[in-house]
Structures are given as C-alpha cells and as structure tokens.
Write a protein that holds these residues in place. Structure first.
Motif, PDB file in Angstrom:
ATOM      1  N   ILE A 290      10.951   3.703   6.112  1.00 25.57           N
ATOM      2  CA  ILE A 290      10.100   2.942   5.199  1.00 25.57           C
ATOM      3  C   ILE A 290      11.034   1.907   4.565  1.00 25.57           C
ATOM      4  O   ILE A 290      11.909   2.254   3.784  1.00 25.57           O
ATOM      5  CB  ILE A 290       9.493   3.858   4.125  1.00 25.57           C
ATOM      6  CG1 ILE A 290       8.562   4.864   4.783  1.00 25.57           C
ATOM      7  CG2 ILE A 290       8.754   3.021   3.088  1.00 25.57           C
ATOM      8  CD1 ILE A 290       7.974   5.861   3.834  1.00 25.57           C
ATOM      9  N   VAL A 291      10.895   0.685   4.982  1.00 26.02           N
ATOM     10  CA  VAL A 291      11.835  -0.344   4.538  1.00 26.02           C
ATOM     11  C   VAL A 291      11.349  -0.939   3.223  1.00 26.02           C
ATOM     12  O   VAL A 291      10.163  -1.239   3.054  1.00 26.02           O
ATOM     13  CB  VAL A 291      11.955  -1.452   5.604  1.00 26.02           C
ATOM     14  CG1 VAL A 291      12.930  -2.531   5.156  1.00 26.02           C
ATOM     15  CG2 VAL A 291      12.401  -0.832   6.922  1.00 26.02           C
ATOM     16  N   ARG A 292      12.286  -1.071   2.288  1.00 28.70           N
ATOM     17  CA  ARG A 292      11.926  -1.673   1.004  1.00 28.70           C
ATOM     18  C   ARG A 292      11.561  -3.142   1.242  1.00 28.70           C
ATOM     19  O   ARG A 292      12.331  -3.871   1.864  1.00 28.70           O
ATOM     20  CB  ARG A 292      13.110  -1.579   0.051  1.00 28.70           C
ATOM     21  CG  ARG A 292      12.788  -2.004  -1.360  1.00 28.70           C
ATOM     22  CD  ARG A 292      13.969  -1.761  -2.285  1.00 28.70           C
ATOM     23  NE  ARG A 292      13.589  -1.984  -3.666  1.00 28.70           N
ATOM     24  CZ  ARG A 292      13.636  -3.169  -4.271  1.00 28.70           C
ATOM     25  NH1 ARG A 292      14.060  -4.226  -3.600  1.00 28.70           N
ATOM     26  NH2 ARG A 292      13.260  -3.300  -5.522  1.00 28.70           N
ATOM     27  N   PRO A 293      10.403  -3.568   0.767  1.00 28.72           N
ATOM     28  CA  PRO A 293       9.990  -4.957   1.012  1.00 28.72           C
ATOM     29  C   PRO A 293      11.032  -5.936   0.468  1.00 28.72           C
ATOM     30  O   PRO A 293      11.588  -5.725  -0.604  1.00 28.72           O
ATOM     31  CB  PRO A 293       8.681  -5.085   0.241  1.00 28.72           C
ATOM     32  CG  PRO A 293       8.182  -3.686   0.083  1.00 28.72           C
ATOM     33  CD  PRO A 293       9.391  -2.822   0.004  1.00 28.72           C
TER      34      PRO A 293
ATOM     35  N   PRO B 226       9.186  -8.183  -2.957  1.00 29.52           N
ATOM     36  CA  PRO B 226       8.175  -7.344  -3.609  1.00 29.52           C
ATOM     37  C   PRO B 226       7.184  -8.156  -4.438  1.00 29.52           C
ATOM     38  O   PRO B 226       6.008  -7.804  -4.522  1.00 29.52           O
ATOM     39  CB  PRO B 226       8.990  -6.428  -4.517  1.00 29.52           C
ATOM     40  CG  PRO B 226      10.390  -6.513  -4.046  1.00 29.52           C
ATOM     41  CD  PRO B 226      10.549  -7.824  -3.358  1.00 29.52           C
TER      42      PRO B 226
ATOM     43  N   LEU C  61       3.842  -9.196  -3.053  1.00 32.33           N
ATOM     44  CA  LEU C  61       2.904  -8.184  -2.579  1.00 32.33           C
ATOM     45  C   LEU C  61       1.790  -7.926  -3.599  1.00 32.33           C
ATOM     46  O   LEU C  61       2.007  -8.023  -4.799  1.00 32.33           O
ATOM     47  CB  LEU C  61       3.624  -6.857  -2.317  1.00 32.33           C
ATOM     48  CG  LEU C  61       4.766  -6.888  -1.298  1.00 32.33           C
ATOM     49  CD1 LEU C  61       5.359  -5.486  -1.137  1.00 32.33           C
ATOM     50  CD2 LEU C  61       4.287  -7.405   0.049  1.00 32.33           C
ATOM     51  N   SER C  62       0.628  -7.583  -3.066  1.00 24.49           N
ATOM     52  CA  SER C  62      -0.471  -7.158  -3.932  1.00 24.49           C
ATOM     53  C   SER C  62      -0.188  -5.736  -4.418  1.00 24.49           C
ATOM     54  O   SER C  62       0.673  -5.050  -3.870  1.00 24.49           O
ATOM     55  CB  SER C  62      -1.782  -7.172  -3.157  1.00 24.49           C
ATOM     56  OG  SER C  62      -1.762  -6.137  -2.197  1.00 24.49           O
ATOM     57  N   ASP C  63      -0.920  -5.311  -5.418  1.00 24.85           N
ATOM     58  CA  ASP C  63      -0.763  -3.939  -5.921  1.00 24.85           C
ATOM     59  C   ASP C  63      -0.926  -2.929  -4.791  1.00 24.85           C
ATOM     60  O   ASP C  63      -0.168  -1.970  -4.681  1.00 24.85           O
ATOM     61  CB  ASP C  63      -1.812  -3.635  -7.004  1.00 24.85           C
ATOM     62  CG  ASP C  63      -1.262  -3.936  -8.403  1.00 24.85           C
ATOM     63  OD1 ASP C  63      -0.200  -4.600  -8.492  1.00 24.85           O
ATOM     64  OD2 ASP C  63      -1.904  -3.518  -9.391  1.00 24.85           O
TER      65      ASP C  63
ATOM     66  N   TRP D  74       2.098  -2.949  -2.441  1.00 23.66           N
ATOM     67  CA  TRP D  74       3.259  -2.325  -3.094  1.00 23.66           C
ATOM     68  C   TRP D  74       3.066  -0.810  -3.181  1.00 23.66           C
ATOM     69  O   TRP D  74       3.985  -0.026  -2.953  1.00 23.66           O
ATOM     70  CB  TRP D  74       3.452  -2.937  -4.482  1.00 23.66           C
ATOM     71  CG  TRP D  74       4.617  -2.344  -5.231  1.00 23.66           C
ATOM     72  CD1 TRP D  74       4.568  -1.604  -6.361  1.00 23.66           C
ATOM     73  CD2 TRP D  74       6.018  -2.454  -4.903  1.00 23.66           C
ATOM     74  NE1 TRP D  74       5.827  -1.222  -6.760  1.00 23.66           N
ATOM     75  CE2 TRP D  74       6.740  -1.740  -5.884  1.00 23.66           C
ATOM     76  CE3 TRP D  74       6.720  -3.084  -3.862  1.00 23.66           C
ATOM     77  CZ2 TRP D  74       8.129  -1.644  -5.864  1.00 23.66           C
ATOM     78  CZ3 TRP D  74       8.116  -2.974  -3.859  1.00 23.66           C
ATOM     79  CH2 TRP D  74       8.790  -2.267  -4.846  1.00 23.66           C
TER      80      TRP D  74
ATOM     81  N   TYR E  24       3.957   0.966  -0.038  1.00 25.39           N
ATOM     82  CA  TYR E  24       5.392   1.219   0.093  1.00 25.39           C
ATOM     83  C   TYR E  24       5.847   2.329  -0.858  1.00 25.39           C
ATOM     84  O   TYR E  24       6.617   3.217  -0.505  1.00 25.39           O
ATOM     85  CB  TYR E  24       6.184  -0.058  -0.194  1.00 25.39           C
ATOM     86  CG  TYR E  24       7.621   0.218  -0.584  1.00 25.39           C
ATOM     87  CD1 TYR E  24       8.551   0.650   0.361  1.00 25.39           C
ATOM     88  CD2 TYR E  24       8.035   0.089  -1.916  1.00 25.39           C
ATOM     89  CE1 TYR E  24       9.861   0.933  -0.001  1.00 25.39           C
ATOM     90  CE2 TYR E  24       9.344   0.373  -2.283  1.00 25.39           C
ATOM     91  CZ  TYR E  24      10.246   0.801  -1.330  1.00 25.39           C
ATOM     92  OH  TYR E  24      11.532   1.098  -1.691  1.00 25.39           O
ATOM     93  N   LEU E  25       5.334   2.263  -2.081  1.00 23.26           N
ATOM     94  CA  LEU E  25       5.849   3.110  -3.143  1.00 23.26           C
ATOM     95  C   LEU E  25       5.406   4.564  -3.012  1.00 23.26           C
ATOM     96  O   LEU E  25       6.192   5.480  -3.204  1.00 23.26           O
ATOM     97  CB  LEU E  25       5.363   2.540  -4.484  1.00 23.26           C
ATOM     98  CG  LEU E  25       6.021   3.031  -5.762  1.00 23.26           C
ATOM     99  CD1 LEU E  25       7.522   2.816  -5.712  1.00 23.26           C
ATOM    100  CD2 LEU E  25       5.417   2.292  -6.956  1.00 23.26           C
ATOM    101  N   PHE E  26       4.149   4.768  -2.687  1.00 22.63           N
ATOM    102  CA  PHE E  26       3.586   6.114  -2.792  1.00 22.63           C
ATOM    103  C   PHE E  26       3.224   6.778  -1.471  1.00 22.63           C
ATOM    104  O   PHE E  26       3.230   7.990  -1.368  1.00 22.63           O
ATOM    105  CB  PHE E  26       2.315   6.088  -3.661  1.00 22.63           C
ATOM    106  CG  PHE E  26       2.531   5.585  -5.042  1.00 22.63           C
ATOM    107  CD1 PHE E  26       3.427   6.231  -5.890  1.00 22.63           C
ATOM    108  CD2 PHE E  26       1.855   4.475  -5.520  1.00 22.63           C
ATOM    109  CE1 PHE E  26       3.630   5.781  -7.180  1.00 22.63           C
ATOM    110  CE2 PHE E  26       2.054   4.014  -6.808  1.00 22.63           C
ATOM    111  CZ  PHE E  26       2.948   4.659  -7.644  1.00 22.63           C
TER     112      PHE E  26
ATOM    113  N   GLU F  90      19.324   0.631   2.080  1.00 22.55           N
ATOM    114  CA  GLU F  90      18.573  -0.603   1.878  1.00 22.55           C
ATOM    115  C   GLU F  90      19.454  -1.838   1.925  1.00 22.55           C
ATOM    116  O   GLU F  90      19.052  -2.885   2.397  1.00 22.55           O
ATOM    117  CB  GLU F  90      17.823  -0.561   0.544  1.00 22.55           C
ATOM    118  CG  GLU F  90      16.801   0.563   0.430  1.00 22.55           C
ATOM    119  CD  GLU F  90      15.610   0.412   1.379  1.00 22.55           C
ATOM    120  OE1 GLU F  90      15.462  -0.657   1.999  1.00 22.55           O
ATOM    121  OE2 GLU F  90      14.843   1.379   1.520  1.00 22.55           O
TER     122      GLU F  90
ATOM    123  N   ARG G 198       8.732  -4.760  -9.382  1.00 22.39           N
ATOM    124  CA  ARG G 198       7.357  -5.006  -8.961  1.00 22.39           C
ATOM    125  C   ARG G 198       6.378  -4.036  -9.639  1.00 22.39           C
ATOM    126  O   ARG G 198       5.237  -4.371  -9.918  1.00 22.39           O
ATOM    127  CB  ARG G 198       7.254  -4.887  -7.430  1.00 22.39           C
ATOM    128  CG  ARG G 198       5.851  -5.027  -6.848  1.00 22.39           C
ATOM    129  CD  ARG G 198       5.240  -6.385  -7.172  1.00 22.39           C
ATOM    130  NE  ARG G 198       3.839  -6.481  -6.766  1.00 22.39           N
ATOM    131  CZ  ARG G 198       2.819  -6.037  -7.481  1.00 22.39           C
ATOM    132  NH1 ARG G 198       3.021  -5.431  -8.639  1.00 22.39           N
ATOM    133  NH2 ARG G 198       1.584  -6.193  -7.043  1.00 22.39           N
TER     134      ARG G 198
END
Lengths: 91, 999
Positions: A25-28, A31, A34-36, A39, A42-44, B748, B894
């Motif tokens: 899972i690559v960190r954008p 960020p 990105l829309s909520d 994001w 990616y986050l959850f 990362e 973010r």
C-alpha cells in the motif's frame, strides 16, 4: 510460532519479529490532491484475506529491517519473503 | 498388599515405599505409581464425581485418567490439585487425598446430588439461575462458587524453581513406544540429531509388558524384543532421550513445547531445591508423532462404579506393576484386544470371564482364550452394575440381531473388577494441534490423521495402525520415506500377531431400562451422560462445539480424552448423520495440564519484567525518592522530606522550582540521533512544523502525528550540525517513535539519506529550572556566557566540565528559565551531584515527575498520552500554531481536513477552573453541561488536575466537545456524592506573556 527467514539474517523465531499489516500500500505522493474517499482508501482500507496475503514484517528484535512476506492465512504457510522495493515473487 | 500377585522387573518389591492416602498410611514399592500402589492395597474408590458426587475409582493407567485426580501434599506450600494418580510416581512420604468430597470420600454429603440428578440435567445452570434477578448476588452466585472448582489452590507462593530451555534438532520423536523407538533408531543411526521424548519414566509403551505367544517379533516375545531395542537405543550418540517429558503443545513450523518433570518423583527431602520442572521449547526440522492410542470405554448404565476400568490398563497393572485389580474379573469388550488381558489373567491363575457384544471372532488370541477355558458370553451386553463403593455384580442380557435392542432374560453375575474395552482411539491431539486434518475411518470408527506437511508424520497406533505387524512395517516404511533412508535394520522383521477382526461398534449400548433412568456416563469427570447429549440435541443444539459446551462434555481437566468419541458417536446416531461429517471438537494445547510455574519459568519476582534505571538512580534512592513506573523506567515521583506525603512534597517542590531553582532527572526521555544529508527534509516530513530553516545550534519543539492526523508524540529536537540532529521523544514513546521513523525511512522514503540511532541510554540529562538556574549554570561553567544574547532560549551549546564534553540546551518544559545538560551516562551521577552542591546556596530542590506535571500544566503544556489519547488532532489541542500551512506534506497532514477532523463538535482541550479554588478535580472525571435532560450527556472528561501552589488555586485541563467555543461557560463535574461547578478557561494558567522564560 513461525520460523521466519529474514532476508538479511536468515531463519529466526517469530518472537523476534513484528507484523506491520498489509504490504504494497503505497503512501500517495500528493495527498493534498486526494478526495476524502481516496485518502480514506489509503488510510483505513485493509484486506483480511483467507488465503494468500502479502504482509509487511519487521525484524524488530534483530536487524530492524522491514521486508515483505507472502503468507497463506488459512494454514500459516509462508510462501516467500522478499526485500522492500522488490517485486512479489508470487502473483 | 494381597492384590500384588505377580513379580515384575519394573517394580522392585524389595524396596518398600510408604505413603498416605486420605490420611491412612499404605505401602507400595519402588516403581509404583500412586494408582498401582492403591490398587495393590485394594483401594479403588479414590474420588467423587464433580456434579453428582458419585463414588469413582481408578479407571486407566495414564494421562487419560478422568477419575483418580488427587490433591497432593495438602497443607504444604507445595500442594497441587488435580494430579492424576495414574501419573504420580510413588515416593516415600507422599501425601495424597481425594477431591470433591466432604467430609470424606466414603461418606460424601454432596452425594445427595446423585438422588436429585433428574432435576439437574444438562444446561441446568443456564435454565435455573436466570431468574429472579434479585437472587443472583446473594443466593445463586455464592452457591455456584461453593460448588465450583476441583481441588484446592495453594495459598502460598510456589517455593520451587522452574526453568525454560530452547533446543533445536533434526528430528523430534514424540512417544517412546514401539513405533517411537523404531523411528528414533532409524533417525539417530542416519546421522540426524534426534530427540525422543516420553512422558513415562521408561520407554517401551505397552509393548514392554507384552509376553504372549501370539505376539512375537523375530521369534522373541515382543516385550523381550523391545527391551533389547531400548538397550541399543541408549548407546546411540546423536540421540537424546528425555523421559518424564510430556508434550504440551505442537505449534506451527514444528515449534513444540514439552514439560519435563525433574524432581516431582523424588521424596520432598531429596529434592534439594533443584529445578522442579523444565519447559523445553523445541524447534525441530522434522517431527515424528508416535503418541499411541487410548482405549475407549463402553457406554452402558452405571458404567462409572469403582472397579470398572479400561481393559488394557487392567493388563498393565497386572503385567507391569504385578497388581491384580480384582480376583473375580469380568471383561466386557467389542474387540479382540481385551482378550490379551483375559489370557494374561488366566495364565496367572486369576478368575476371569468375558462378555463380548460381537457374535463371534476367529482370531488366534480368542482361540487362545477359549483353549484356556475362559468362558465367553457372545452377543451380550451389560445392562446394569451394582455395588456402591466398588462394583460387586452386573446384569447382562443378549443383544438383538442388529444390536439396537436387548432380548431374552437378565442374567446376574458377581465380579469385583470389570475391565471394559470399546476399541482404540488414536491420539491425534498433536497432529491436529499442528494444523493437521483428520479422516474418518468407517470400519473401526476412528479419526485418522491425513498427512499434510512434508516435515511431520504420524506413525504407529496414533496413525491408526493397531496390529503389531502393521505398526512395525508401516512405521519402518513411513520413516524411511520421511527421512529419505534407503534401508534399515527393520526391513526384514518377522512379526507374529493375532489379526484383529473388525469390532462391533455400538456407541450407546441398549437397555431395558428407559433412557431417562439410565446413568450411562460419557464424560466421567464432568458427569455428562448419554441422556444429557440427547437432551441437548432435542433442545436444538446441532454443532458438536455447542453440544460440548452445553453439556460440558470433554471440558474437564482430562479434556475429554475418553469421552469425545462417544459424544460424537451418540450425536451422529441420534441425529441420523454420518459421524465423519460431524467433525471433531478442536484439540487445544496443553495436552495435559501445565503448572503455572512451568509456564512462567524464571520470569518471576524481579525477573518478571525489565527494570530500567537512570545513572542517577542511586542518588534518588539515597535521597528518599518515591519512584513511579514510566514504561520500564523507574522515575523519581517525588522526594518527601521527613513525613511529607505526595501532596505536601509536590507543593513544596513546585514552589521551589518557580521561586528559586529545581532540578529534574530527565534522562529517560527518548533520544534519537539523526544524521544524513536529508535529515532536515526528513524532519520536515515527520513533524507538523517546518525544519529547513532551523539554524545550527538551535532547538525547536516538534509535534508528530499519525497518518490519521492524531497526535502521536512530541519533543524538542536540536540541530547539532549541518546534517546532524538530536531528537527527544516522550519517555514511553521512545521505542515506538524510532520504529515508526525507521518504517517510513525504509518503506516510503528509501531515497532519503538519513540514519537513525537510539541514544537514550548513552546520555544522562539533568534539567535545572527556575529564576536562579542561570546563576547555577554560571557557577558550573564559569567560562560560559549565559547572557540572553549569547545563549538565547531554544538554543544549544557545547561545554566542558573538567575535560568532559557536554551539551547544554536552553529549553523549558516548566515555563521557567531552564537548562538541560546532556552528558555521557557514566558521568550523569557526578554531574547531578555537582549541580546539587553548587545549587545549595540557591536551595536547589530536586523534583519528580509529579511536580514536573504540575509545572507544565500551569503553563498549559500537554503531555502526550495524558491529555491526548490517540483521538486528538493538534487543532483539537488548540495548537494550530505548530501546524505548518506552507509545507506541502507531512505525516498526517491530509487527515487534518477530513470531514471528521474538521467537525466543530470534536472534543477539544480547554482549561477548567473550579468555583471553589480549593476543590481539586479528579483526573478522568466526566463533564456535563445539563443535569436535567436525561439521559445526561457526557461532553468530556478531565485529563490533568492539580492544586497549583504558585497560583494558590486548583487548575485542570480537560477535553470537552466544542470546548474552544465555551470559554467562560459554566459546566458541571458530577462526582459520587456531589457536583462540582467549574468554568471553562484558557489552557494557560500562569505567565501568559512568557516572561519567566527570560527571567
């Protein structure tokens, strides 16, 4: 209790390692663009697969290196370990 | 000892051993178990059952024993409950007693439960203790507690030593019976480092006491053959044999735990304080499971009386221990193996008759029995048994053609021992614990392991091979394959045995008495009967796991070793399904109960957890500090003078720190050395504020978030050089911060040239604060210019004390003028002592964590983990000032404008002042705004609360929903017996203008 073949140290007991959840899972990179929802994805959002799963592991009480593992969660068979940045050896 | 009828080489009848059971003194011999010694004295009744308090006797000769569980060495601190009499090796002076009975095992008041048993069926507790609700606390709970539990826990600390040991091997063999011995020999002779573990004190399993014409290996009695094998085995170099060692758990990747009894078999006065038990942690390349099989009982009415035993155990008591369990024996069987017991008895002149539910059998061993003149009742079953404290007679009837009913007349027979055999159950526990699956074999109704792993096999009767020839040949073949060996000495073994025919399996034997009135026990220890299982099915339980829990079948200390198969069989029969489709309950470790001592090993007392002490710790101790645990660290909490309590000491310390000078040991704060050409960029990415422009020699406070935007850690970072920083973290967060930073760097941002090193233990940190701190520093470092111009707030300089390098940071966590001196740890204590010495004229006062917390609260500085709980953003903390608007990205940025984090009604950090300035709030207390609207909404809670001696009033920090907008608003903190009125204030209570920092 797994026997994990650390790509830097060799076979070590599981108690030396800690699992860092799903791999690849690559960190954008941007960020803020990105829309909520994107994001949050990616986050959850993490998979919880019965079967072949790609995981991040850290040799926490050893070389402190992170690496990836392919594990079958249904029988705990470790199919491969590979270094960060390397392509998974199994699709 | 009139029941000792036979001399055997395993029990030395020249060495008498005296012991006590239930207060009476008895004699046994060296080599006996408690069970065999009791039987030799004619004692069968050894305990009462758990629920109905029925008299129970010794049933088996091994770890499967459900009845003969004892309390040993009662009233000493070595006492242990639930020990199986069949496993305790007899020693001089052993004291054992029955459990679960009062006043005595012969006359037990609780036996009344047996008569009211129709009223206490399965699920009785669930059904009865439901209502009325008011009965629960006063009546039901005390009642249940009184009747719950088996045996008595020791009340004193365990005085014995336990140990853990790791071991690696090529091949581990579990079980020292015939197949384990064959496997060990093949492995060890092929240059493999081999370990053989066996739970008994000698090898040989049930073959070792076999001396029957029908069972021969290479023309020798199988017992003699195995003796010779064992002698040869002991000579092998790369084989380690561990007896008295039972496997507790078989985890994945061939990681196994085994418990070795080292001194349990010795008289108490010969143990010499040696290690009692050792837990072996074994990592084996290959594992060969050879755990054997357990004999099944048969399920018929009143099948639980003392004197009813497993047939093979009766044989073992006779042939191994020399003890006849009765003189007037009846054998009740559905298969051939019990005939070995009969033949053995008759050869020693002991009376025996056989009841066989089969119609006939033509095997050699049956012919042998017939030839010896043993009377056999074919196609018959037992319908009842009699005798209160020991069986004295039985009733038998004929079975119908299909075995589902009984026909003809009852026939009563006298007996003093009834040996039953329902066939054999492979001990598949280890196989399934390791993740192995099972197949159901119809012809003898057994679950057999299916091989799934190239590094683990099952051999012998645990694999479903029950005949000698099969055991030897299949074991040899499988082990050869497994270890890639081409030939072995067992390749041409000639085996003579009596081929066992299929048994006739009837899970629940029919009776003329109605089912409801039969007491056909399945689980002897938990008193579950066939009736209970059927009731559970009628009440709608379908899954075997549910039936198990509802009826408690298989849930006692024996974990259903004798009962699980019958429970399954009766469920399958009743529900009309195939047994193989039901599956089994899960076999979980440990296989037999482990002592707590063996689990914890040496990790007791001061070895329970690591204790970290700073290099100044000794001084703190000598100066009466009270310590607080912060993670693994011991930190001075406060330093009481004379009889001061916490409150008085903290008030004094706080006042001194603001009025003159205070000194704090801050060595425990995490320190991470950061170097590399991208160090500044790295800090930019991990902290919320900007770092690129921080000058060399300057310090800056940083706040670190999680990717979800929540505050994770904070601390001051100092720029030591162009590419060199020293980061401090919270004491408790040090390890986690380092691993989080490593994670980002490695996964990362691998392109960043940054190296992290934990240096927490390398440096001691002495923090001096207060208006006189500058004067003290000047005295310690006379050559240094401490003027605000030369050494401003938030800067650092190198210095020397007598040739020793140190770093001085002018930073403050108290709001006072303050300096922190870092020095190599070994000099920490002398630096501290020097500061105390020099500071004497300014009444320098050592203060602990409590005062530190108070001082920072006066200034409204947060403590991560106290004022935050992983749900607070910097905005929630009113720390917007530290979040860079200019930076494109940092960890968590973010998330700070997700729909949830920008909600205005989030809990936000505020100050609270009580109406009564002397009223100190309790940390954690809930906060409400309206007491009238029910249910009362709780809008927040107090996170930090103190009485400030410098402000002479109570102050508190709290998190409150929409708190930022509530300034000046009145709120209520309801307590148990009063409500405290508070007013929402600013989070900074003292010196809002920050004047003191440059005082």
């Amino acid at each position: 209790m797994f026997l994990i073949n650390c790509p830097y140290c060799g076979e070590r007991d599981q108690s030396e390692f800690s699992c860092g959840g799903e791999a690849h899972i690559v960190r954008p990179k941007q960020p803020t663009e990105l829309s909520d929802d994107q994001w949050a994805e990616y986050l959850f959002m993490r998979k919880n697969i019965k079967g072949i799963q790609f995981e991040r592991w850290n040799h926490a009480h050893g070389c402190r290196k992170w690496f990836n593992m392919v594990r079958d969660t249904s029988n705990d068979k470790i199919h491969a370990v590979y270094k960060m940045g390397e392509k998974p050896p199994i699709e | 000892m009139k029941y000792r009828v036979n001399k055997t080489k395993h029990v030395d009848q020249t060495k008498t051993v005296s012991f006590h059971f239930d207060g009476k003194s008895y004699h046994g011999f060296d080599g006996d178990t408690l069970a065999s010694a009791l039987l030799s004295n004619g004692v069968h009744l050894v305990g009462r059952s758990f629920k109905y308090h029925r008299p129970r006797g010794i049933m088996s000769s091994g770890s499967e024993e459900p009845n003969a569980i004892c309390q040993i060495n009662e009233d000493t601190d070595l006492t242990e409950p639930n020990v199986r009499a069949t496993e305790i090796e007899l020693y001089e002076g052993l004291k054992a007693s029955s459990q679960n009975c009062w006043p005595s095992v012969n006359f037990d008041i609780g036996g009344i439960n047996n008569f009211i048993s129709p009223f206490i069926p399965a699920g009785f507790y669930y059904k009865t203790f439901m209502w009325p609700k008011s009965f629960w606390k006063k009546i039901y709970e005390p009642l249940i507690r009184m009747s719950a539990g088996l045996g008595k826990s020791p009340t004193k600390p365990d005085p014995e030593l336990y140990d853990h040991k790791h071991v690696h091997c090529d091949v581990l063999i579990i079980g020292g019976g015939i197949s384990g011995i064959i496997a060990s020999k093949i492995a060890a002779k092929n240059n493999l480092k081999t370990i053989l573990i066996e739970d008994k004190n000698i090898l040989g399993g049930s073959t070792i006491f076999q001396k029957n014409e029908n069972y021969k290996i290479n023309a020798k009695y199988s017992g003699e053959w195995i003796d010779e094998e064992i002698e040869e085995l002991k000579k092998l170099d790369n084989l380690t044999i561990k007896t008295r060692t039972s496997l507790a758990a078989y985890h994945s990747y061939n990681y196994l735990l085994a418990k070795q009894n080292i001194s349990d078999h010795l008289p108490l006065d010969k143990r010499n304080g040696d290690i009692r038990q050792r837990l072996w942690k074994i990592r084996a390349h290959k594992v060969i499971v050879a755990t054997g099989a357990i004999e099944r009982p048969l399920i018929f009415n009143n099948n639980d009386r003392p004197g009813i035993m497993l047939a093979n155990s009766v044989k073992k008591y006779l042939d191994f221990y020399g003890v006849s369990c009765g003189f007037n024996n009846v054998i009740f069987t559905n298969n051939d193996s019990a005939y070995e017991t009969a033949v053995s008895m008759r050869e020693k002149g002991i009376s025996v008759e056989i009841i066989d539910i089969r119609k006939k059998s033509n095997s050699k061993i049956v012919k042998n029995a017939e030839k010896l003149g043993i009377k056999i009742y074919w196609n018959s079953t037992i319908v009842n048994t009699f005798g209160h404290r020991k069986i004295n007679s039985i009733e038998i009837m004929n079975l119908s053609e299909d075995g589902s009913n009984i026909v003809g007349d009852k026939n009563r027979m006298n007996c003093d021992c009834l040996a039953v055999s329902g066939g054999w159950t492979p001990m598949v526990h280890m196989h399934t614990q390791s993740g192995g699956k099972l197949d159901f074999r119809e012809n003898d109704q057994t679950f057999i392991p299916t091989e799934i792993d190239e590094n683990h096999i099952n051999v012998g009767s645990c694999n479903g091979d029950f005949e000698l020839e099969e055991i030897i040949n299949n074991t040899n073949k499988k082990v050869k394959n497994f270890l890639k060996v081409s030939e072995t000495e067992f390749d041409n073994t000639s085996v003579l045995n009596s081929k066992e025919l299929d048994k006739r399996n009837i899970w629940l034997l029919p009776n003329y008495i109605s089912e409801g009135k039969c007491k056909s026990f399945i689980d002897f220890q938990n008193d579950s009967t066939a009736k209970d299982i059927k009731l559970a099915l009628r009440e709608g339980f379908k899954s075997i796991e549910h039936v198990k829990r509802y009826t408690t079948t298989g849930m006692a200390t024996d974990q259903g070793k004798l009962s699980n198969m019958h429970a399954l069989g009766i469920i399958a029969d009743t529900a009309g399904v195939k047994m193989g489709t039901l599956g089994t309950t899960t076999f979980r470790p440990p296989f037999t109960p482990l002592t707590f001592g063996s689990i914890v090993g040496r990790s007791v007392g001061k070895f329970f957890d690591i204790i970290r002490k700073t290099s100044i710790h000794e001084w703190h101790s000598e100066n009466n500090a009270k310590f607080e645990n912060v993670g693994q660290w011991k930190r001075p909490w406060y330093y009481p003078i004379n009889n001061e309590g916490l409150h008085d000491a903290v008030q004094r310390e706080s006042k001194a720190a603001r009025d003159s000078a205070g000194i704090l040991d801050a060595s425990t704060l995490g320190k991470i050395d950061i170097q590399g050409t991208d160090a500044s960029e790295f800090l930019n990415r991990v902290y919320t504020n900007a770092w690129s422009k921080l000058g060399i020699g300057k310090c800056r406070y940083g706040l670190m978030l999680n990717e979800d935007g929540m505050v994770y850690d904070d601390g001051v970072t100092t720029r030591l050089g162009e590419n060199h920083y020293l980061m401090t973290t919270t004491t408790g967060g040090a390890a986690n911060v380092l691993s989080k930073l490593e994670d980002y760097l490695q996964t990362e941002w691998p392109e960043l040239d940054v190296y992290l090193t934990s240096v927490t233990d390398h440096y001691s940190t002495v923090s001096i604060c207060g208006p006189n701190s500058k004067k003290i520093l000047t005295k310690i470092f006379p050559d240094k210019d401490f003027s605000d111009e030369a050494f401003p707030h938030m800067s650092y300089q190198n210095a020397k004390i007598d040739e020793i390098n140190c770093r001085i940071m002018r930073i403050s966590f108290t709001g006072e003028l303050s300096y922190e001196i870092n020095i190599e740890s070994k000099y920490g204590k002398s630096l501290w002592e020097k500061c105390i010495e020099v500071g004497k004229e300014f009444k320098i006062t050592p203060y602990g964590t409590e005062t530190m917390h108070l001082l920072r609260a006066e200034k409204g500085f947060i403590i991560v983990g106290q004022d935050t709980d992983g749900t607070m953003t910097p905005i929630d903390l009113q720390m917007d000032w530290i979040v860079s608007k200019k930076k494109y990205d940092f960890i968590g940025k973010r998330s700070l404008y997700r729909s949830d984090t920008i909600r205005e009604d989030r809990k936000q950090l505020v100050g609270l002042l009580t109406d009564d300035p002397n009223e100190v709030l309790e940390e954690g207390a809930q906060i409400v705004s309206d007491m009238n609207k029910k249910p009362i909404e709780m809008i927040g809670h107090v996170t930090s609360s103190y009485f400030s001696p410098n402000l002479n009033k109570s102050i508190a920090l709290a998190v409150v929903k929409s708190g930022k907008k509530m300034h000046g608003q009145k709120l209520i903190v309801p307590m148990e017996n009063k409500s405290i009125n508070v007013i929402v204030s600013d989070t900074v209570f003292l010196d809002k203008e920050n004047k003191r920092i440059n005082a």
